[in-house]
Scaffold this active site. Structure first.
Site, PDB file in Angstrom:
ATOM      1  N   GLU B  50       6.272   8.151  12.031  1.00 25.72           N
ATOM      2  CA  GLU B  50       5.594   9.360  12.512  1.00 25.72           C
ATOM      3  C   GLU B  50       6.614  10.438  12.897  1.00 25.72           C
ATOM      4  O   GLU B  50       6.443  11.614  12.569  1.00 25.72           O
ATOM      5  CB  GLU B  50       4.717   9.046  13.742  1.00 25.72           C
ATOM      6  N   ASN B  54       7.111  14.021  10.951  1.00 26.74           N
ATOM      7  CA  ASN B  54       6.965  15.300  11.662  1.00 26.74           C
ATOM      8  C   ASN B  54       8.154  16.212  11.411  1.00 26.74           C
ATOM      9  O   ASN B  54       7.988  17.407  11.185  1.00 26.74           O
ATOM     10  CB  ASN B  54       6.831  15.067  13.173  1.00 26.74           C
ATOM     11  N   ARG B 108      -3.119  16.676   7.269  1.00 23.99           N
ATOM     12  CA  ARG B 108      -2.462  16.012   8.389  1.00 23.99           C
ATOM     13  C   ARG B 108      -3.543  15.665   9.413  1.00 23.99           C
ATOM     14  O   ARG B 108      -4.447  16.459   9.673  1.00 23.99           O
ATOM     15  CB  ARG B 108      -1.402  16.910   9.040  1.00 23.99           C
TER      16      ARG B 108
END
Lengths: 116, 149
Positions: B50, B54, B108
């Protein structure tokens, strides 16, 4: 470890069998593969089979949610099956279980959609 | 009492999506000698996945850059730090909200930071516009076992 995608259509339902890891990188490829079939064929429902999926993060949730919106427009149903405990945890967290149908396996999913 | 550090790794790699899997493999390989549970490995892999995603999508907006990954182990504790030198997060409180995303058109889900917070035992994020973002998480291994040992 990458993602291998096995797709086939039965009646109006697209079966998506995934092997490997579903992350941001592999999700783009998966989305393109599914969308190109959705454009060409009359597909109403989708069954995702996660039996051989060893990893999924929030990018996977994004792909599932995107496909959910597509089948919803066609008044279809999205089913996911064969969730391992980790994937189940992430799906729980996403709230997706409220809008998707979750079954134990592909057979149950096919029966549910009447395409067995 | 601060426990003694056992091991340290620092890796710098390109902010391209191929390296999401690479970052997960580094973390999994690093923690393996500590005999973690399958759940612990998966949670650490998810956290790093994650964070790196990002940086690639938001910090560098898919245009590339560098990501620094630092992993440290203490007796029963793993610390993972993910650093980018991208555009920074404008509103941290909003970014942390579940389902909030600045890129809905890219599908997303807006869950990344929440997932990291839930899977980690401690979670820190700091960001500066134009300079980058640092995410640091701490996870205790075998924590449940220790309680009853």
């Amino acid at each position: 470890m990458s993602l291998s995608v096995h797709l086939f259509i039965k009646a109006d339902t697209l079966f998506v069998r995934l092997t490997g890891e579903l992350d941001h990188h592999t999700s783009m490829h998966l989305r393109d593969r599914i969308n190109s079939l959705m454009d060409k064929f009359e597909i109403k429902n989708i069954i995702f089979n996660f039996r051989n999926l060893s990893f999924m993060d929030s990018s996977g949730i994004g792909v599932i949610l995107g496909r959910y919106h597509q089948v919803k427009q066609k008044k279809g149903i999205l089913v996911v099956c064969e969730l391992n405990s980790m994937i189940e945890k992430i799906i729980q967290l996403s709230g997706l279980y409220k809008i998707l149908v979750i079954t134990k396996d592909e057979e149950q999913a096919s029966n549910y959609l009447g395409v067995a | 009492m601060k426990s003694k550090r056992n091991n340290y790794a620092e890796v710098i790699f390109d902010a391209i999506s191929e390296n999401e899997a690479f970052a997960r493999i580094i973390v999994a390989g690093f923690v393996m000698p500590l005999d973690p549970t399958i759940d612990e490995i998966n949670e650490l892999k998810t956290i790093v996945s994650e964070a790196v995603t990002n940086s690639i999508i938001h910090a560098y907006e898919n245009k590339g850059g560098k990501i620094k990954l630092i992993i440290e182990s203490y007796i029963n504790e793993i610390t993972i730090t993910v650093i980018d030198y991208g555009k920074g997060i404008e509103d941290l409180n909003r970014a942390k909200e579940l389902f909030y995303t600045t890129k809905p058109e890219e599908e997303r889900s807006g869950m990344g930071l929440t997932i990291m917070e839930i899977f980690a035992d401690e979670f820190y994020i700091s960001s500066k516009i134009g300079e980058g973002t640092i995410i640091k998480v701490k996870k205790y291994l075998h924590y449940a076992n220790e309680l009853y040992a």
